[in-house]
Design an enzyme around this catalytic site. Structure first.
Site, PDB file in Angstrom:
ATOM      1  N   HIS A  92       0.820  -1.054  -0.006  1.00  0.00           N
ATOM      2  CA  HIS A  92      -0.096  -0.105   0.194  1.00  0.00           C
ATOM      3  C   HIS A  92       0.915   1.328   0.023  1.00  0.00           C
ATOM      4  O   HIS A  92       0.471   2.354   0.369  1.00  0.00           O
ATOM      5  CB  HIS A  92      -0.861   0.051   1.209  1.00  0.00           C
ATOM      6  CG  HIS A  92      -2.124  -1.129   1.144  1.00  0.00           C
ATOM      7  ND1 HIS A  92      -3.157  -0.833   0.485  1.00  0.00           N
ATOM      8  CD2 HIS A  92      -1.926  -2.306   1.766  1.00  0.00           C
ATOM      9  CE1 HIS A  92      -3.874  -1.832   0.687  1.00  0.00           C
ATOM     10  NE2 HIS A  92      -3.218  -2.926   1.361  1.00  0.00           N
ATOM     11  N   LYS A 102      -7.656  13.866   4.514  1.00  0.00           N
ATOM     12  CA  LYS A 102      -6.988  12.784   4.289  1.00  0.00           C
ATOM     13  C   LYS A 102      -5.822  12.916   5.499  1.00  0.00           C
ATOM     14  O   LYS A 102      -5.906  14.361   6.140  1.00  0.00           O
ATOM     15  CB  LYS A 102      -6.443  12.442   3.095  1.00  0.00           C
ATOM     16  CG  LYS A 102      -5.529  13.931   2.536  1.00  0.00           C
ATOM     17  CD  LYS A 102      -5.053  13.867   1.397  1.00  0.00           C
ATOM     18  CE  LYS A 102      -6.181  14.150   0.166  1.00  0.00           C
ATOM     19  NZ  LYS A 102      -6.408  12.919  -0.949  1.00  0.00           N
ATOM     20  N   ARG A 103      -5.008  11.960   5.871  1.00  0.00           N
ATOM     21  CA  ARG A 103      -4.216  12.082   7.024  1.00  0.00           C
ATOM     22  C   ARG A 103      -3.219  13.123   6.410  1.00  0.00           C
ATOM     23  O   ARG A 103      -2.984  13.492   5.183  1.00  0.00           O
ATOM     24  CB  ARG A 103      -3.341  10.827   6.990  1.00  0.00           C
ATOM     25  CG  ARG A 103      -4.033   9.899   8.003  1.00  0.00           C
ATOM     26  CD  ARG A 103      -4.544  10.312   9.254  1.00  0.00           C
ATOM     27  NE  ARG A 103      -3.117  10.361  10.107  1.00  0.00           N
ATOM     28  CZ  ARG A 103      -2.675   9.362  10.919  1.00  0.00           C
ATOM     29  NH1 ARG A 103      -3.734   8.330  11.411  1.00  0.00           N
ATOM     30  NH2 ARG A 103      -1.627   9.444  11.590  1.00  0.00           N
ATOM     31  N   LYS A 137       1.268  14.578   0.844  1.00  0.00           N
ATOM     32  CA  LYS A 137      -0.102  14.630   0.002  1.00  0.00           C
ATOM     33  C   LYS A 137      -0.306  16.174  -0.060  1.00  0.00           C
ATOM     34  O   LYS A 137      -0.941  16.421  -0.610  1.00  0.00           O
ATOM     35  CB  LYS A 137      -1.050  14.048   1.176  1.00  0.00           C
ATOM     36  CG  LYS A 137      -0.959  12.599   1.406  1.00  0.00           C
ATOM     37  CD  LYS A 137      -2.028  12.183   2.522  1.00  0.00           C
ATOM     38  CE  LYS A 137      -1.990  10.803   3.151  1.00  0.00           C
ATOM     39  NZ  LYS A 137      -2.641   9.970   2.059  1.00  0.00           N
ATOM     40  N   THR A 163      -8.302   6.465  -1.838  1.00  0.00           N
ATOM     41  CA  THR A 163      -9.585   6.369  -1.937  1.00  0.00           C
ATOM     42  C   THR A 163     -10.726   7.084  -1.890  1.00  0.00           C
ATOM     43  O   THR A 163     -11.766   7.230  -2.206  1.00  0.00           O
ATOM     44  CB  THR A 163      -9.919   4.864  -1.067  1.00  0.00           C
ATOM     45  OG1 THR A 163      -9.348   5.291   0.228  1.00  0.00           O
ATOM     46  CG2 THR A 163      -9.427   3.540  -1.352  1.00  0.00           C
ATOM     47  N   LYS A 168     -14.341   8.677  -3.597  1.00  0.00           N
ATOM     48  CA  LYS A 168     -15.692   8.684  -2.855  1.00  0.00           C
ATOM     49  C   LYS A 168     -16.321  10.075  -3.390  1.00  0.00           C
ATOM     50  O   LYS A 168     -17.517  10.377  -3.621  1.00  0.00           O
ATOM     51  CB  LYS A 168     -15.385   8.850  -1.530  1.00  0.00           C
ATOM     52  CG  LYS A 168     -14.939   7.470  -0.740  1.00  0.00           C
ATOM     53  CD  LYS A 168     -14.440   7.517   0.514  1.00  0.00           C
ATOM     54  CE  LYS A 168     -13.795   6.107   0.656  1.00  0.00           C
ATOM     55  NZ  LYS A 168     -12.948   5.984   1.969  1.00  0.00           N
TER      56      LYS A 168
HETATM   57  C1  26V Z   1       2.376   1.886   8.333  1.00  0.00           C
HETATM   58  C2  26V Z   1       2.291   1.730   9.789  1.00  0.00           C
HETATM   59  C3  26V Z   1       3.508   1.630  10.508  1.00  0.00           C
HETATM   60  C4  26V Z   1       3.454   1.077  11.599  1.00  0.00           C
HETATM   61  C5  26V Z   1       2.476   1.702  12.594  1.00  0.00           C
HETATM   62  C6  26V Z   1       1.106   1.756  12.100  1.00  0.00           C
HETATM   63  C7  26V Z   1       1.237   1.852  10.527  1.00  0.00           C
HETATM   64  C8  26V Z   1      -0.010   2.085  10.084  1.00  0.00           C
HETATM   65  C9  26V Z   1      -0.156   1.918   8.371  1.00  0.00           C
HETATM   66  C10 26V Z   1       1.194   1.971   7.635  1.00  0.00           C
HETATM   67  C11 26V Z   1       1.149   2.092   6.217  1.00  0.00           C
HETATM   68  C12 26V Z   1       0.528   3.110   5.605  1.00  0.00           C
HETATM   69  C13 26V Z   1       0.043   2.403   4.164  1.00  0.00           C
HETATM   70  C14 26V Z   1      -1.188   3.291   3.880  1.00  0.00           C
HETATM   71  O1  26V Z   1      -2.074   3.675   4.726  1.00  0.00           O
HETATM   72  N1  26V Z   1      -1.418   3.321   2.667  1.00  0.00           N
HETATM   73  C15 26V Z   1      -2.548   3.650   1.756  1.00  0.00           C
HETATM   74  O2  26V Z   1      -3.404   2.748   1.522  1.00  0.00           O
HETATM   75  C16 26V Z   1      -4.286   3.093   0.823  1.00  0.00           C
HETATM   76  C17 26V Z   1      -5.286   1.840   0.514  1.00  0.00           C
HETATM   77  O3  26V Z   1      -4.613   0.927  -0.477  1.00  0.00           O
HETATM   78  C18 26V Z   1      -4.340   3.814  -0.518  1.00  0.00           C
HETATM   79  O4  26V Z   1      -5.279   4.336  -0.990  1.00  0.00           O
HETATM   80  C19 26V Z   1      -3.194   5.005  -0.288  1.00  0.00           C
HETATM   81  O5  26V Z   1      -2.714   5.747  -1.230  1.00  0.00           O
HETATM   82  C20 26V Z   1      -2.171   4.650   0.773  1.00  0.00           C
HETATM   83  O6  26V Z   1      -1.372   5.551   1.167  1.00  0.00           O
END
Ligand code: 26V
Length: 835
Positions: free
Chosen positions: A379, A570-571, A576, A680, A684
Site C-alpha cells: 500500500h 486525508k491524513r 499529500k 480512495t 468517494k
Molecule cells: C504503516 C504503519 C507503520 C507502523 C504503524 C502503523 C502503520 C499504519 C499504516 C502504515 C502504512 C500506511 C500505508 C497506507 O495506509 N497506505 C494507503 O493505502 C491506501 C489503501 O490502499 C491507499 O489508498 C493510499 O494511497 C495509501 O497511502
C-alpha cells in the site's frame, strides 16, 4: 452481479435468495417494537419511560442484531459444512465507521425500524447520535479493509476478516490555540452493542524464550519452541452483513488478556503487585492502535501486536474452520491468507512453524503449501514506510520465527544464485535480511518471496512497484506481480452517505446500481436533461445545508451560502501536500488584501481541511497549526468576507466523511506524482459528484481516464517529470524567486502575519519549503494555481459544472469495491461465491 431491489424484502418470500429465517423477530413494525421493548427491559433492565437515549440506542441496535442473527448462525454453519475456499483477510486495521445505519440498510429494515421507533415516540436520529464509531484504523488502508469485507459479504464470498480489537482506536483530535492535541479514543467506555465476545474460544499466544532440537519418535531431528511467556487472545465477533442478500460474514477481532497460568505462577510466589503488573503488561498488547501512519518505528509492542493477532487468526482458522482429519496438503484449496500490507507478514513463518513443528510436515512440503496460501498487497511507495524488524528484536521475541526466516532466505538466495550466478550486488539487494544500518528483516521482501501474488493498489502504483521498488523480484518471479485498483463500497459511500443523490439515481435508472455500480453509466444521457441537472444541483445544495447543520452543532462553524465547497480531507502528510492547498489559499487572500485583485472578482469559496497528524510527526503538526492560523486571520478579515473562508473541523473521521463528501464541489487530490499509492477518498468524491483537481498520481490517473479531461482539473508534473527534475537537481528557491505570487504568499507567512507578528513560529515550514521541499510543492505551485483558475472559471457556469459532475458520477462505477473484489477473485484468490 445483479442485486435485489428494495421492493424485494431480503427475508420476504419474493426475494430470490430468500431462505426461511431460522428464528428471530418478525420483520414487521409490531414485531420490531416488541423485540425492541424486550431488549430494553430484559437486556438493559430499564422501562421505556425513564430510559436514556443510550439505553434506547443499545436496545435498538440489539434489535437490528437479533434480526440478522439467524442468518449469521446459519452462514457460520454453512461455511463449515461447505468447506469452500475462503478469503482470510489479515489486517491490523479496520476503519469500520458507524454500524447502525449500515446494518439497517443491509437487512432492509430502515423503514420498519424508523416507523417502530416513531410508534414508541422515539426519533431514530436521537439514537444515531449515540453511536460512537470504532476508529480501529488510521486512514486509507484500514478503511479499504472495511470496504472489502462489505463487498465480500454482499457478493456472498466466504470470508473472515481478522484483526485487533484495540481498546483505544485512532486518537480524538482537538485543537488548542490551533495546535493538535490528542485525546484517547475510549470507544468502548459504554460498551458496544455490535460485538460478541467468545472467551471460550480464547487462544494462548506464546512469546520469547528459546528453541531446542530434539529427536522425535521416528528418529527425525525436529525443533521446538520453548516460549518464556504467553498471552491469551480473546476473540470478539462482529457481523458483516451483505446488502439485502441475507448473507452475514464475520469479522473477528482479538483482545489480549493475561493468561491464568501466568497470573498463578506469580501469585504463588506471593507477589501480588507483580501479578497485577504482569496482567497490565499482557493486556497492553491490544491497548492502543499505533497512530503512526507511513513511518514504522520498529517498536517492540507493535511487533507483539502483529504476532498476537496473526498467530491467533491462523491458529483459529486451522483448528476451527477445517473439517476433522483435513489433509493439510489441500490447504491452498481451502484458504487464501490475504496480507494487508506488511503488518501481518509474520504469519508466513508462523504458518511454517505450525506446519513443520506442530503438525509434523517436512519443510519442503510445508513451504509448497505456504507459498500458495498467502498473497500480499503493498500500500505504499515511500521507502521509509516499508517495515523492517531488527534481527535482535525478532530473535528475542520470536526466536523460532527468526530461524525460519533465515532458512527461507537461505533457500531463496540459493535459487537466485542458481539463476543469476554469484552476482553479489543482486544477492545483497534481494536478501530478506538487510545488513545496514542494522541487521533486520525486510517484511515486504519476505511477503514477496512467500506470496503467490503481490499486488499494488492502482495501475501506476503497481507499475512503479514492479519496475522501481522490486524490479529484481519481478525478474525472478515473472507473473507474480499484478494490480488491483482499489475501490470503495457504494453502500456506505453513496447509498447511505448521500440519500438525496441515491434517490435521484434510483428514480432515473432503478436501484440495481447499489450492487452493480457500472450501471451508473446509464446516467450519462440524464446529464443532457436540464430537469435532471436541476434536481442534481438541488441535491448538492441540500447536502451543503446538511453539512452546514452538522458543522454548526459539532464545531460552531458556518459555511456560507453560494460558496464553492473546496475540500481536502486525508491524513496529514507532506507528500499529500496540504501545504500546496494552503499556499493557494494564502495567494487568494494576499492578492485580495494587497488590492491586486478585486474581492468582487473572486469566485467565493469555503475551503475545508480535515486531517490528523501522527502525534510524533513534528512537521505535519506545524502544518496543522499553520492551516488553523491562516484560517483565523482569513475568517476574521472583513476584506475577504463572503469571498474566502477556511474551515478545519477537528477529528476528521468516517462519520464526518459521510457528511462532507456528498457536499463537496471540488475534491483536492494533489499529492506529488509517484507518492500516493492509490487514494480512495478521491473515488468517494467523484462518485458523489465532486470534480477533482489532481495530479497524475495513484488512482487519480484512472479517474481522469474514465471521466475525461474535460471533467477533471489536471495539473502538476507527471511521475517521470518528477524523476527528471530530481535528476537535474531541484532547487525550490529558484521557483520562489521566479514567481511573484509564490513569493508573496511565502513572504506573508514568513512575515508573521499569521502568527501575531512572531516570525519564528512558522519559520521551519518556510525554510523547509525554500531549501528542502522533498515533495516539490514549489515546483507544482504555478501549475496548481493555473488549474484553480480554470476551476473558478468552470464554476461560474453552474449548469456546465453540474453536467460535468453528473458525468463524474456516471463514469466512476469502476471504483466500486465490488469490482475490486471481483479482480482479487479472478487474479489472486480464485474463491467463487457460495450461494
Ligand atoms: C504503516 C504503519 C507503520 C507502523 C504503524 C502503523 C502503520 C499504519 C499504516 C502504515 C502504512 C500506511 C500505508 C497506507 O495506509 N497506505 C494507503 O493505502 C491506501 C489503501 O490502499 C491507499 O489508498 C493510499 O494511497 C495509501 O497511502
Amino acid at each position: 452481479m445483479t442485486g435485489p431491489t428494495s421492493a424485494h424484502h431480503p427475508l420476504g418470500a419474493t426475494h430470490p435468495l430468500a431462505l426461511a429465517p431460522v428464528t428471530g423477530p418478525a420483520s414487521s413494525v409490531d414485531g420490531f417494537v416488541r423485540q425492541f421493548l424486550r431488549n430494553l427491559n430484559y437486556e438493559r433492565g430499564v422501562p421505556l419511560s425513564g430510559s436514556s437515549d443510550n439505553d434506547r440506542y443499545f436496545a435498538f441496535a440489539m434489535t437490528v442484531r437479533d434480526y440478522l442473527m439467524a442468518r449469521w448462525l446459519e452462514d457460520q454453519r454453512r461455511q463449515y459444512e461447505l468447506q469452500a475456499k475462503s478469503v482470510v483477510y489479515l489486517s491490523a486495521e479496520y476503519l469500520l465507521g458507524p454500524q447502525l445505519d449500515n446494518n439497517l440498510l443491509a437487512s432492509g429494515l430502515t423503514d420498519i425500524a424508523t416507523e417502530a421507533m416513531a410508534a414508541c415516540g422515539i426519533d431514530i436520529n436521537d439514537l444515531r447520535t449515540q453511536e460512537i464509531e470504532p476508529g480501529l484504523g488510521n486512514g486509507g488502508l484500514g478503511r479499504l479493509a472495511a470496504c472489502f469485507i462489505d463487498s465480500l459479504a454482499t457478493m456472498s464470498v466466504p470470508n473472515t476478516g481478522y484483526g485487533i480489537r484495540y481498546e483505544y482506536g485512532i486518537f480524538r483530535q482537538t485543537f488548542v490555540d490551533g495546535q493538535q492535541v490528542e485525546q484517547p479514543d475510549s470507544w468502548l467506555e459504554l460498551g458496544s452493542p455490535w460485538e460478541f465476545p467468545h472467551p471460550e474460544a480464547s487462544r494462548t499466544i506464546p512469546f520469547g524464550g528459546h528453541t531446542e532440537k530434539y529427536i522425535d519418535d521416528d528418529g527425525a531431528e525436529r525443533t521446538r519452541w520453548v516460549p518464556a511467556w504467553n498471552v491469551q487472545a480473546v476473540p470478539f465477533n462482529y457481523m458483516v452483513p451483505g446488502y439485502l442478500n441475507g448473507r452475514v460474514n464475520t469479522l473477528r477481532l482479538w483482545s489480549a488478556k493475561a493468561t491464568n497460568s501466568f497470573d498463578l505462577r506469580v501469585f504463588n510466589s506471593g507477589d501480588y503487585e507483580e501479578a497485577v503488573r504482569a496482567q497490565t503488561f499482557a493486556e497492553n498488547i491490544s491497548k492502543v492502535l499505533y497512530p503512526e501512519d507511513s513511518t514504522p518505528q520498529g517498536k517492540e509492542l507493535r511487533l507483539q501486536q502483529q504476532y498476537f493477532f496473526v498467530a491467533a487468526s491462523i491458529g483459529d482458522f486451522l483448528d476451527n474452520m477445517l473439517s476433522d482429519g483435513f489433509d493439510l496438503s489441500a490447504l491452498p484449496d481451502r484458504v487464501i491468507f490475504q496480507l494487508n500490507d506488511t503488518h501481518p507478514v509474520i504469519g508466513v513463518p508462523e504458518l511454517m512453524r505450525v506446519l513443520v513443528d506442530e503438525r509434523g510436515l517436512e519443510w519442503d512440503a510445508a513451504w509448497q503449501i505456504t507459498q500458495k496460501c498467502f498473497a500480499y498487497t503493498c500500500h505504499t511507495l515511500l521507502p521509509e514506510a516499508l517495515e523492517v524488524w531488527s534481527v535482535d528484536l525478532l530473535g528475542r521475541l520470536l526466536p523460532r520465527h527468526l530461524e525460519i526466516i533465515y532458512r527461507i532466505n537461505d533457500e531463496f538466495l540459493a535459487a537466485v544464485r542458481e539463476r543469476f550466478g554469484d552476482d553479489e550486488m543482486r544477492i545483497r539487494n534481494m536478501s530478506i535480511i538487510a545488513e545496514f544500518p542494522e541487521r533486520s528483516v525486510r517484511m515486504a521482501y519476505l511477503a514477496t518471496v512467500a506470496g503467490s501474488k503481490v499486488n499494488g493498489v492502482a495501475e501506476l502504483h503497481s507499475q512503479l512497484l514492479r519496475d522501481k521498488v522490486l524490479p529484481d523480484f519481478n525478474e525472478f518471479y515473472p507473473g507474480k506481480f499484478t494490480n488491483v485498483t482499489n475501490g470503495v463500497t457504494p453502500r456506505r459511500f453513496l447509498r447511505l452517505a448521500n440519500p438525496g443523490l441515491s434517490a435521484l439515481i434510483s428514480a432515473a435508472i432503478g436501484t440495481g446500481w447499489v450492487t452493480d455500480l457500472d450501471r451508473l453509466r446509464e446516467l450519462e444521457t440524464y446529464a443532457e436533461d436540464p430537469v435532471f441537472r436541476a434536481a442534481f444541483a438541488e441535491v448538492k445544495a441540500s447536502n451543503k445545508r446538511r453539512l452546514g447543520d452538522v458543522l454548526r452543532v459539532r464545531d460552531g462553524m458556518e459555511i456560507s451560502d453560494g460558496h464553492m465547497l473546496d475540500v481536502m480531507v486525508k491524513r496529514l502528510h507532506e507528500y499529500k501536500r496540504q501545504m500546496l492547498k494552503l499556499l493557494h489559499v494564502v495567494t487568494q487572500y494576499e492578492s485580495i488584501v494587497s488590492g491586486r485583485v478585486a474581492a468582487s472578482d473572486v469566485q467565493p469559496r469555503t475551503v475545508i481541511f480535515g486531517a490528523k497528524a501522527a502525534p510524533g510527526y513534528v512537521m505535519a503538526k506545524r502544518i496543522i497549526h499553520l492551516i488553523n492560523a491562516v484560517g483565523s486571520v482569513v475568517n476574521a478579515d472583513p476584506r475577504v468576507e463572503g469571498r474566502l473562508k477556511v474551515l478545519f473541523p477537528p477529528n476528521y473521521n468516517v462519520t464526518l466523511a459521510e457528511r462532507l463528501i456528498p457536499a463537496a464541489d471540488l475534491s483536492e487530490q494533489i499529492s506529488l506524482a509517484g507518492k500516493e499509492a492509490s487514494g480512495t477518498g478521491n473515488m468517494k468524491f467523484a462518485l458523489n459528484g465532486a470534480l477533482t483537481i489532481g495530479t497524475d498520481d495513484g488512482a487519480n490517473v484512472e479517474i481522469r481516464q474514465l471521466v475525461g479531461d474535460d471533467n477533471f482539473f489536471l495539473f502538476g508534473m507527471s511521475e517521470p517529470e518528477v524523476e527528471d527534475l530530481w535528476a537535474r537537481g531541484y532547487k525550490p528557491a529558484e521557483f520562489y524567486q521566479n514567481d511573484d505570487n509564490l513569493r508573496h504568499a511565502i513572504d506573508l507567512i514568513a512575515s508573521g502575519a499569521f502568527s501575531g507578528g512572531d516570525r519564528s513560529v512558522f519559520e521551519p515550514i518556510v525554510s523547509n519549503l525554500l531549501y528542502d521541499d522533498r515533495f516539490m510543492v514549489l515546483a507544482d505551485y504555478s501549475s496548481y494555481v493555473a488549474a484553480q483558475e480554470r476551476v473558478d472559471a468552470a464554476y461560474a457556469d453552474q449548469d456546465a459544472w453540474t453536467h460535468a459532475a453528473i458525468l463524474n458520477v456516471a463514469r466512476c462505477g469502476f471504483f466500486s469495491s465490488d469490482r475490486a473484489i471481483r479482480d482479487y477473485i479472478d487474479r489472486i484468490w480464485h474463491t467463487p461465491p457460495t450461494r
